[in-house]
Design an enzyme around this catalytic site. Structure first.
Site, PDB file in Angstrom:
ATOM      1  CG  HIS A   1     -62.118  -2.789   6.233  1.00  0.00           C
ATOM      2  ND1 HIS A   1     -62.084  -2.884   4.866  1.00  0.00           N
ATOM      3  CD2 HIS A   1     -63.368  -2.367   6.540  1.00  0.00           C
ATOM      4  CE1 HIS A   1     -63.259  -2.533   4.371  1.00  0.00           C
ATOM      5  NE2 HIS A   1     -64.068  -2.223   5.360  1.00  0.00           N
TER       6      HIS A   1
ATOM      7  CB  CYS B   1     -66.191  -4.207   3.270  1.00  0.00           C
ATOM      8  SG  CYS B   1     -67.450  -3.250   4.119  1.00  0.00           S
TER       9      CYS B   1
HETATM   10  N1  GLN Z   1     -70.747   0.505   0.701  1.00  0.00           N
HETATM   11  C1  GLN Z   1     -70.841  -0.694   1.465  1.00  0.00           C
HETATM   12  C2  GLN Z   1     -71.587  -0.541   2.783  1.00  0.00           C
HETATM   13  O1  GLN Z   1     -71.618   0.516   3.352  1.00  0.00           O
HETATM   14  C3  GLN Z   1     -69.451  -1.230   1.707  1.00  0.00           C
HETATM   15  C4  GLN Z   1     -68.615  -0.401   2.620  1.00  0.00           C
HETATM   16  C5  GLN Z   1     -67.191  -0.860   2.704  1.00  0.00           C
HETATM   17  O2  GLN Z   1     -66.669  -1.434   1.776  1.00  0.00           O
HETATM   18  N2  GLN Z   1     -66.505  -0.562   3.796  1.00  0.00           N
HETATM   19  O3  GLN Z   1     -72.166  -1.515   3.271  1.00  0.00           O
END
Ligand code: GLN
Length: 270
Positions: free
Chosen positions: A200, A92
């Protein structure tokens, strides 16, 4: 003497929001269970990044993501280690920041590390939140001699939309959820021994074949082709298979029954 393997969780103080630090633990455990001499290092952002064979970078909020990218770029170890053959798993925010650029909280583009040919912008629709199921492409690296990676399961939570450029390859085709979100139905990307995903879970808890692929890369020769992963002794993955089956069934993923059969076989063995 056997090989000493160093697994490094990058900046858990900045990128620890989504539990992706578990990926480091899973890699270290799966190595140790096979008798491999392994060290798991948690690397805080205020210290030089340690020399490691395998780096995991987790998800995080927009602000810490920018700080992590800036610090890693200034610090330089990660890019050098990738040149030397180290393996990287980015999840992510960690996926976005190893790409070429990603947006900050105000939607200004920030420079990524450029380890993957990937560009991320803010999506125009709702944030992608929920279970994500994706089937690896045939061209994706295999999980062992002749074994293709099984479908990937996890959950996603991101506002960014990522497009994979010509110097990287998308990892999987989305069956359920959003994934990269750029309109081509893909999820994740890889290039050499650098692999990123929106999953995740932690992703390696639900997808042990992916964990073993990364371990196989890290234990193999840096100059070996990406498909020449080191052969690893199989482990009893009953609990991990149960987790996969439960998660896939919960979202009605079509091959859930296949996993049920695998589970029944494993149970009969006990
Ligand atoms: N901030 C990034 C987004 O919203 C990554 C989010 C995350 O790592 N879950 O795309």
């Amino acid at each position: 003497m056997g090989q000493h393997l160093v697994v490094c969780v990058v900046y858990p103080d900045l990128l620890g929001t989504y539990g992706d630090g578990g990926n480091g633990l899973i890699l270290a455990k799966r190595a140790a269970w096979r008798g491999i001499d392994v060290e798991l290092v948690q690397a805080p952002s205020d210290r030089p990044l340690p020399e490691a064979d395998l780096y995991t970078i987790g998800g995080g909020e927009d602000g810490p993501q920018v700080r992590a990218a800036t610090t890693l770029a200034e610090e330089g170890t990660l890019a050098r280690r990738v040149e030397e053959g180290a393996v990287v798993l980015g999840v992510c925010a960690g996926f976005q920041l190893i790409g070429r650029s990603f947006p900050d909280a105000s939607d200004r583009p920030q420079e990524g590390l450029g380890l993957l040919d990937l560009t991320t912008r803010k999506g125009s629709g709702a944030r992608a939140v929920g279970e994500l199921v994706a089937t690896p492409f045939a061209a994706a690296p295999s999980a062992g001699t002749g074994v293709s990676l099984p479908r990937l399961t996890g959950f996603e939570n991101h506002g960014g939309v990522s497009v994979v450029g010509p110097h990287a390859q998308p990892l999987a085709r989305v069956e359920l959820g959003v994934g990269n979100g750029g309109g081509d139905g893909t999820e994740g990307a890889w290039s050499g021994r650098v692999l990123g995903t929106y999953l995740h879970g932690p992703v390696l808890a639900r997808n042990t074949a992916l964990a073993d692929l990364l371990l196989g890369w890290a234990l193999g020769r840096a100059s070996a082709p990406v498909d020449a992963v080191a052969d690893l002794e199989p482990l009893d993955d009953y609990e991990e298979l149960a987790l996969r089956a439960e998660r896939l069934e919960a979202v009605g993923a079509p091959d859930a029954h296949g996993w049920r059969r695998v589970l029944d076989r494993v149970r009969r063995r006990d």
